[in-house]
Design an enzyme around this catalytic site. Structure first.
Site, short mmCIF file in Angstrom:
data_model
loop_
_atom_site.label_atom_id
_atom_site.label_comp_id
_atom_site.label_asym_id
_atom_site.label_seq_id
_atom_site.Cartn_x
_atom_site.Cartn_y
_atom_site.Cartn_z
CG ASN A 230 -0.73 -0.29 2.48
OD1 ASN A 230 -0.29 -1.36 2.83
ND2 ASN A 230 -0.91 0.69 3.33
CG ASP A 231 -0.20 3.98 2.82
OD1 ASP A 231 -1.07 3.29 2.28
OD2 ASP A 231 -0.33 4.43 3.96
N PRO A 232 3.03 4.59 -0.50
CG PRO A 232 3.02 6.47 -1.91
CD PRO A 232 2.13 5.41 -1.34
CB SER B 270 2.36 5.77 6.16
OG SER B 270 1.99 4.75 5.27
#
Ligand code: DQQ
Length: 576
Positions: free
Chosen positions: A60-62, A121
């Site tokens: 998922n998230d960068p 994140s």
């Protein structure tokens, strides 16, 4: 919150947990499939060509993108054990051109009480003396209560910064009283104010109000919460992955995150956990008072401007000192079923990195795929001055368009036939596109492309414009219509749309670029003013059987002044 040793950690934990136990409820931001979280892929089905992803499993998230000593780093949320969200670590890849990627070992993974339930994140900052540092969210218990941690490269002379150290004095930021501990995450890249203080934002919420909490530090280790958050907006819910950065009022170059001065605006973006969309505002930031005031040129709520009106979430920008630009990464999740993800052994991609800058209007951002992508362009075709009459359809032949880059400019013959625009449509482009899909005849448009289409168009993802006549101006709608994108049952096929801020009566033409990559369609309207990403799963339009058409389903003729389409070669992609 100060430096902590092992002993005070226990005291802190006891005190904080008492506080939490009374007032917190756990909240997850991703769908949880507990029984599937640690089921490794037995088979891996080939997938995308040039979009960033690891060979297998869920992403998922960068996280923490940065350019450091000649190398680009991308970290990202990754499940090393399965193809659904869970067991989250910071995976790590490196590149010299943002296009070819080599996977390294995960950089940050749960080992300590301050992140044992997940390394969520966060962002990288390059400190004076050329020292990179990461701030990330650690999850400390099964209720997903969150703290912010710091990590440093173990060895600065390793060009790839393979190993990262999490000092024992973590966490560096705790949720204070009044802060919802299960809604407290995703620290931003820091910027430095005139007083020498570092500042960061942490996403949060109070009831249904989204909040960007502001923290300050002199030494990057001791952080103090500012009395006032940088910004909040009622009714927007949890703000995940905030991003805050300066943009130049003139030109398309990027600015380093601490840059401050004349001719600068600021952008605040938040990812809305409730809608799974993001929105941003453009505004003014006062460095001394730490006040951000949106210009008010776009709504400051979930109807606001988006980087991307499609499947694009948890995005993050970084300043690329190599080319003096700001680059945006975003996550495009699957929209098929979890069973499909398990069967194919992977889930999620990052969109193509995009340069991002402020439009000359000052009202919105513009995005464009980084120029390095063009190094992958192979066989190509060009079409010029070709009419697409009312109900016209023609095929663009000569390339394999399942992995392609298509740029086209449409000239409009006249606007007299434009359909009337009902002002009540103005806040919901997506609903309008859902009603007026590609097969609904119009006045001026729908015209555009059928991509990933089968020969007889049983399958197609339509990417198109439709032009309306409002009272004093024309309104341009850009749409992705994947309702016929797959013969497979059960696939989620949402229409996506955004309005395009152009004076079409003046320009008489509009451009479209679509990056097509098997299950990804990323489109850029009017030079990147409106962008839409979709994930689609054709069953017929695969490989050489994927066709590309130009269509016009409106009464007015349009003309393709130029269409260029390239096959895109597969770069080095983490071994995928
Ligand atoms: N994903 C992370 C969180 C973030 C969310 C967990 C957004 O830190 O808020 O994987 O997709």
């Amino acid at each position: 919150m100060g430096r902590r040793n092992g002993g005070s950690w226990a005291a802190w934990a006891a005190a904080v947990l008492v506080h939490w136990c009374f007032c917190m409820t756990a909240e997850a931001s991703h769908a949880i499939y507990e029984s599937l979280q640690s089921v490794p892929a037995s088979v891996v089905v080939s997938g995308t060509g040039f979009h960033f992803r690891p060979p297998r499993h869920w992403i998922n998230d960068p996280n923490g993108p940065m350019y450091y000593n000649g190398i680009y780093h991308l970290f990202y949320q990754f499940n090393p054990k399965g193809s659904v969200w869970g067991n989250i670590v910071w995976a790590h890849s490196v590149s010299t051109d943002l296009i070819n990627w080599v996977a390294l070992e995960p950089a940050i993974y749960p080992t300590k009480p301050f992140d044992i339930y997940g390394c969520w994140s966060g962002s990288a900052t390059i400190l004076p003396g050329n020292k990179p540092v990461i701030l990330y969210t650690g999850v400390v218990d099964t209720q997903q209560r969150q703290v912010q941690n710091i990590a440093f490269p173990k060895n600065l002379s390793d060009p790839y910064l393979r190993e990262w150290v999490k000092p024992d004095y973590n966490p560096v930021i705790l949720p204070e009283e009044g802060v919802n501990a299960s809604a407290f995450r995703d620290p931003t890249t820091a910027w430095r104010g005139p007083s020498g203080h570092w500042k960061i934002l942490v996403g949060s919420k109070r009831n249904k109000r989204g909040i960007a909490l502001l923290y300050r530090s002199r030494d990057f280790i001791h952080w103090v919460k500012a009395k006032h958050s940088l910004h909040t907006a009622k009714g927007t819910g949890m703000w995940e992955c905030p991003d805050f950065y300066p943009v130049s009022v003139k030109g398309s170059h990027g600015l380093e995150t601490s840059f401050y001065g004349e001719g600068v605006k600021h952008v605040l973006k938040n990812s809305l956990d409730v809608t799974r969309y993001e929105y941003y505002t453009v505004g003014s930031y006062d460095h001394v008072k730490d006040k951000y005031v949106p210009d008010g040129t776009s709504p400051d709520d979930n109807t606001g401007l988006r980087y991307d009106y499609g499947n694009f979430y948890a995005s993050k920008t970084f300043f690329d000192a190599k080319k003096n630009r700001r680059i945006l990464w975003g996550w495009a999740n699957e929209s098929d079923y979890v069973d499909d993800d398990i069967a194919k052994g992977w889930a999620g991609v990052q969109t193509i990195p995009r340069a991002v800058w402020l439009d000359t209007s000052g009202r919105q951002l513009v995005q464009w795929p980084i120029e390095e992508l063009e190094s992958l362009r192979g066989k190509h075709i060009v079409v010029t001055n070709k009419k697409v009459s009312s109900s016209g359809l023609w095929e663009v032949k000569g390339i394999d368009s399942s992995q392609a880059d298509v740029e086209v400019t449409f000239e409009i013959s006249g606007l007299e036939k434009a359909e009337p625009f009902d002002p009540s449509w103005a806040t919901d482009a997506e609903a309008l596109c859902g009603r007026k899909r590609a097969d609904v005849k119009g006045g001026v448009g729908p015209f555009g492309l059928h991509v990933l289409a089968s020969a007889e168009l049983e399958e197609t993802t339509a990417v198109f414009f439709r032009i309306f006549k409002a009272e004093h101006k024309h309104v341009v709608l850009m749409c992705h219509d994947p309702t016929r994108s797959s013969m497979r049952p059960k696939v989620y096929k949402p229409t996506f749309a955004g309005f395009v801020d152009v004076d079409i009566a003046k320009t008489g033409k509009i451009s479209l670029r679509s990056l097509i990559d098997h299950s990804v369609v990323e489109s850029f309207g009017a030079g990147g003013k409106t962008c839409i990403t979709s994930r689609v799963y054709p069953s017929l339009a695969l490989g050489k059987n994927a066709h590309l058409f130009v269509f016009n389903n409106g009464l007015a003729n349009v003309k393709v002044s130029t269409l260029k389409a390239w096959e895109i070669r597969k770069p080095l992609m983490n071994g995928a």
